[in-house]
Design a protein around this motif. Structure first.
Motif, short mmCIF file in Angstrom:
data_model
loop_
_atom_site.label_atom_id
_atom_site.label_comp_id
_atom_site.label_asym_id
_atom_site.label_seq_id
_atom_site.Cartn_x
_atom_site.Cartn_y
_atom_site.Cartn_z
N MET A 132 0.82 -0.94 0.11
CA MET A 132 0.02 0.13 0.21
C MET A 132 0.73 1.18 0.06
O MET A 132 1.89 1.44 0.97
CB MET A 132 -0.67 0.14 1.18
N THR A 133 0.53 2.09 -0.96
CA THR A 133 1.45 3.38 -0.97
C THR A 133 0.70 4.34 0.26
O THR A 133 -0.27 4.79 0.34
CB THR A 133 1.26 4.25 -2.35
N VAL A 134 1.83 5.05 1.10
CA VAL A 134 1.47 5.79 2.08
C VAL A 134 1.39 7.10 1.38
O VAL A 134 2.18 7.60 0.86
CB VAL A 134 2.64 5.93 3.00
N PRO A 135 0.14 7.85 1.82
CA PRO A 135 -0.23 9.19 1.19
C PRO A 135 0.79 10.00 2.05
O PRO A 135 1.02 10.01 3.10
CB PRO A 135 -1.78 9.42 1.28
N PRO A 136 0.70 11.36 1.36
CA PRO A 136 1.34 12.55 2.23
C PRO A 136 0.63 12.69 3.35
O PRO A 136 -0.41 12.25 3.59
CB PRO A 136 1.50 13.53 1.09
N PRO A 137 1.27 13.69 4.41
CA PRO A 137 0.65 13.89 5.53
C PRO A 137 -0.83 14.75 5.38
O PRO A 137 -0.81 15.18 4.34
CB PRO A 137 1.59 14.73 6.42
N ALA A 138 -1.81 14.26 6.13
CA ALA A 138 -2.98 14.94 6.08
C ALA A 138 -2.87 16.58 6.20
O ALA A 138 -2.18 16.83 7.23
CB ALA A 138 -4.18 14.33 6.98
N ASP A 139 -3.39 17.22 5.37
CA ASP A 139 -3.42 18.56 5.49
C ASP A 139 -4.75 19.11 6.44
O ASP A 139 -6.03 18.89 6.09
CB ASP A 139 -3.57 19.46 4.36
N PRO A 140 -4.62 19.67 7.73
CA PRO A 140 -5.95 20.01 8.37
C PRO A 140 -6.52 21.42 8.18
O PRO A 140 -7.52 21.53 8.70
CB PRO A 140 -5.07 20.43 9.76
N THR A 141 -5.93 21.86 7.11
CA THR A 141 -6.54 23.08 6.38
C THR A 141 -8.11 22.76 5.94
O THR A 141 -8.21 21.95 5.22
CB THR A 141 -5.89 23.93 5.29
N PRO A 142 -9.15 23.34 6.46
CA PRO A 142 -10.38 23.02 5.64
C PRO A 142 -10.53 23.23 4.59
O PRO A 142 -9.92 24.11 3.79
CB PRO A 142 -11.43 23.90 6.86
N ALA A 143 -11.24 22.27 3.84
CA ALA A 143 -11.37 22.41 2.46
C ALA A 143 -12.26 23.75 1.88
O ALA A 143 -13.33 24.32 2.68
CB ALA A 143 -12.26 21.12 2.03
N ALA A 144 -11.87 24.20 0.89
CA ALA A 144 -12.27 25.45 0.48
C ALA A 144 -13.79 25.39 -0.04
O ALA A 144 -14.35 26.44 0.13
CB ALA A 144 -11.49 26.22 -0.40
N ASP A 145 -14.13 24.36 -0.76
CA ASP A 145 -15.36 23.94 -1.18
C ASP A 145 -16.76 23.94 -0.08
O ASP A 145 -16.27 23.19 0.81
CB ASP A 145 -15.63 22.94 -1.99
N PRO A 146 -17.45 24.56 -0.11
CA PRO A 146 -18.36 24.69 1.06
C PRO A 146 -19.28 23.42 1.22
O PRO A 146 -20.22 23.01 2.19
CB PRO A 146 -19.37 25.80 1.30
N SER A 147 -19.21 22.83 0.10
CA SER A 147 -20.17 21.38 0.23
C SER A 147 -18.97 20.05 -0.42
O SER A 147 -18.36 20.55 -1.40
CB SER A 147 -21.39 21.49 -0.44
N PRO A 148 -19.53 19.08 -0.16
CA PRO A 148 -18.71 17.71 -0.23
C PRO A 148 -19.18 17.09 -1.70
O PRO A 148 -20.30 17.52 -2.29
CB PRO A 148 -18.95 16.71 0.72
N ALA A 149 -18.03 16.66 -2.16
CA ALA A 149 -18.50 16.06 -3.56
C ALA A 149 -18.59 14.56 -3.15
O ALA A 149 -17.98 14.31 -2.29
CB ALA A 149 -17.33 16.20 -4.54
N PRO A 150 -19.17 13.85 -4.09
CA PRO A 150 -19.21 12.21 -3.78
C PRO A 150 -18.10 11.46 -3.68
O PRO A 150 -18.10 10.60 -2.99
CB PRO A 150 -20.29 11.61 -5.14
N GLY A 151 -17.08 11.98 -4.37
CA GLY A 151 -15.85 11.26 -4.34
C GLY A 151 -14.94 11.68 -2.88
O GLY A 151 -13.75 10.93 -2.82
N ASP A 152 -15.21 12.63 -2.20
CA ASP A 152 -14.62 13.04 -1.18
C ASP A 152 -14.71 11.90 0.17
O ASP A 152 -15.58 11.29 0.22
CB ASP A 152 -15.13 14.54 -0.56
#
Length: 277
Positions: free
Chosen positions: A1-21
């Motif tokens: 399994m490829t380890v992803p980069p560290p999680a960014d705690p900055t809130p997402a800019a888009d005010p609503s989630p997308a189905p793939g989020d």
């Protein structure tokens, strides 16, 4: 399994989630996982879920929400953060811990502590503000410290590491001295106080190692780890029998098997001491 980069705690800019989020659904200290043990996507979860942003992972926005009542809760495998942290790559485990902290904060901070009005969310973040008296309520962290205390081994032998056993919690583990920071203390001062209180030892050097968000001791806990040396290499630890029941010096080449889990900063500190020799 490829380890992803560290999680960014900055809130997402888009005010609503997308189905793939990424969608982190939280019930107490447990999270919903997919059949393969991963985290689900927003599109796989019920419509109308009250999502709040918790950052991004590998460029993918992540959202968290409180699970509905058990009768209407989505079917699936609900797992504790401890179980997830033991299996998932570190960035995913950190994101899961953040989701638990954010959802718990929203559940336990609904009302203003000054005027009792209902708090309102601030856009783009996790903090809240009182619309009546303007009180600002951030998600507060509880800092705690832990120390890997060493002394020279006898007759030029290997370095010795102090390990302790607690009276509560994971009592079967040999762990490090740890405790919460009190008001007005620096992290280093807290290390010296906790070590004096718990094992009766004075310290020489105290050097910062690193930190880790920790969702087991309670949402919002941040652990800061330190290397420390005993001021008197001949001093023996003394425990009070209340918080700790045992304390022993171990040669770093003969540590016990019952050590903290591999995903914890406690274990990282122990492993770093062993690597130093």
């Amino acid at each position: 399994m490829t380890v992803p980069p560290p999680a960014d705690p900055t809130p997402a800019a888009d005010p609503s989630p997308a189905p793939g989020d990424l969608g982190l659904l939280v019930a107490g200290h447990r999270l919903l996982t997919t059949p393969d043990g991963g985290l689900p996507r927003v599109g796989e979860l019920p419509d109308g879920t009250g999502w709040v942003p918790v950052g991004t992972l590998d460029g993918v926005p992540a959202w968290a929400a409180a699970a509905p009542d058990e009768a209407t809760r989505p079917a699936g495998r609900w797992r504790s953060w401890r179980a997830l942290a033991a299996e998932l790559p570190e960035p995913l485990a950190t994101l899961a811990g953040r989701a638990v902290a954010v959802v718990t904060f929203r559940r336990t901070h609904r009302w203003c502590g000054a005027c009792r009005a209902e708090l309102a969310d601030l856009p783009g973040g996790t903090a809240r503000r009182c619309p009546a008296c303007d009180l600002y309520v951030p998600l507060r962290l509880s800092p705690a410290v832990l120390a890997a205390i060493t002394r020279p081994g006898p007759a030029g032998g290997p370095t010795e590491l102090l390990l302790v056993r607690h009276a509560s919690g994971p009592t079967g583990l040999w762990a490090l001295v740890a405790g919460f920071v009190e008001a007005g203390e620096s992290l280093e001062t807290a290390v010296r106080r906790e070590v004096t209180e718990e094992v009766g030892l004075a310290l020489g050097s105290v050097d910062y190692f690193g930190s880790q968000p920790w969702a087991i001791s309670g949402p919002g806990v941040l652990l800061a780890g330190f290397f420390a040396t005993a001021a008197d290499p001949t001093a023996e630890p003394e425990v009070d029998g209340r918080e700790l029941v045992r304390a022993r010096w171990f040669p770093v080449d003969a540590l016990p098997a019952e050590l903290p889990p591999a995903y914890s900063i406690s274990r990282w500190l122990v492993d770093a001491v062993v690597a130093r020799g």
